[in-house]
Motif scaffolding. Structure first.
Motif, short mmCIF file in Angstrom:
data_model
loop_
_atom_site.label_atom_id
_atom_site.label_comp_id
_atom_site.label_asym_id
_atom_site.label_seq_id
_atom_site.Cartn_x
_atom_site.Cartn_y
_atom_site.Cartn_z
N ALA A 32 0.83 -1.21 0.00
CA ALA A 32 0.00 0.00 0.00
C ALA A 32 0.87 1.26 0.00
N ILE A 33 1.99 1.21 0.70
CA ILE A 33 2.90 2.35 0.70
C ILE A 33 3.45 2.58 -0.70
N ALA A 34 3.79 1.47 -1.38
CA ALA A 34 4.30 1.59 -2.74
C ALA A 34 3.24 2.19 -3.67
N ALA A 35 1.98 1.84 -3.45
CA ALA A 35 0.91 2.32 -4.32
C ALA A 35 0.50 3.75 -3.99
N CYS A 36 0.49 4.10 -2.70
CA CYS A 36 -0.03 5.41 -2.28
C CYS A 36 1.05 6.47 -2.14
N GLY A 37 2.26 6.03 -1.79
CA GLY A 37 3.33 7.00 -1.55
C GLY A 37 3.10 7.80 -0.30
N SER A 38 2.24 7.32 0.56
CA SER A 38 1.91 8.04 1.78
C SER A 38 1.60 7.03 2.88
N GLY A 87 12.79 -3.16 -0.03
CA GLY A 87 11.39 -3.29 0.33
C GLY A 87 10.55 -3.81 -0.82
N ARG A 88 10.81 -3.28 -2.02
CA ARG A 88 10.07 -3.74 -3.20
C ARG A 88 10.39 -5.20 -3.50
N GLN A 89 11.66 -5.54 -3.34
CA GLN A 89 12.06 -6.93 -3.59
C GLN A 89 11.37 -7.88 -2.61
#
Length: 268
Positions: A32-38, A87-89
């Motif tokens: 969700a952080i990756a998608a929202c950036g917040s 984190g993405r990995q």
């Protein structure tokens, strides 16, 4: 009675040095952080409080040994939060692991019907008790009395064990014909008879078998009998009694015990 379909479920959790890094919930937060950036929007998306989200992120960063989430410097947009490359990995690899885990559960689930019986057996074997003798069977008969009930348990080998229990105990255990129950008898409560020579005994329970093992101690001897159907029963007698009865492997003896010496229970 129709069989109920049995399914298997499970969750994947990650640990670092025995400490819990997280499972699907924390990975959803990272995604969700990756998608929202917040962090604020991500916490709302996964239905988590802002503080709980940051607590989880701090814990993951510390356990991973490197940042999985990092803050962006403020600017016109007020900054934000994003995943690091690590984190993405982690999110990508966790998704792959979940797919493989689900496939494994499906394969295992196809054998669930046979596994279920073994799981019940394992639970029974895991039961811990001081009673040396443990028998599992089904209630064949229950005779209600004014204070106590007489319960007859049928064992898989065809033997019957009679127990006397209070009505309160009988009711709380839900005992009745066909109910699965186990009987516990201490080895010290068993009397061995090598040759009854037509004598009669008041003990309600009399199980005949052949001696398969004799373990002599300083004072007492443990004698194990093989019962028809594959079961066994153990008795503790004095060394003197064992000697006078000439107890040895292969001897035919009868194990006797009172109905009041039997403790009944039902599987959890």
């Amino acid at each position: 009675m129709d069989k109920v379909a049995i399914g298997l479920q499970g969750s994947v959790w990650m640990t670092v040095g025995g400490e819990q890094l997280g499972g699907a919930g924390r990975v959803e937060l990272l995604a969700a952080i990756a998608a929202c950036g917040s962090i604020t929007q991500a916490a709302k998306a996964v239905k988590m409080s802002y503080k709980a989200a940051w607590d989880a992120i701090d814990a993951m960063n510390n356990l991973a040994g490197e940042p999985l989430v990092e803050r962006l410097a403020g600017g016109k947009g007020g900054g934000g939060t994003r995943l690091t490359q690590r984190g993405r990995q982690l999110v990508d690899n966790f998704r792959i692991i979940e797919v493989e885990h689900a496939r494994y559960l499906r394969q295992l689930g196809s054998q669930a019907e046979g596994i279920a019986d073994d799981l019940l057996l394992i639970r029974r074997m895991a039961m811990k008790t001081t009673a040396r003798n443990q028998f599992l069977g089904k209630v064949a008969e229950l005779k209600a009395g004014a204070v106590n009930d007489e319960v007859t348990l049928m064992l898989p080998g065809g033997q019957r064990i009679v127990a006397i229990v209070t009505q309160g105990s009988s009711d709380s255990l839900g005992l009745g014909p066909g109910v699965e129950a186990f009987a516990l008898i201490k080895a010290s409560s068993i009397i061995l008879v090598a040759d009854s020579d037509g004598a009669r005994f008041s003990a309600r329970n009399q199980l005949a078998g052949a001696v398969t093992r004799v373990q002599t101690g300083t004072v007492n001897t443990e004698v194990v009998l093989a019962l028809p159907g594959g079961g066994t029963i153990a008795a503790i007698i004095t060394n003197q009694s064992a000697s006078e009865m000439a107890i040895a492997v292969g001897s035919r003896v009868t194990a006797m015990f009172k109905a009041s010496s039997v403790i009944l229970g039902v599987p959890a």
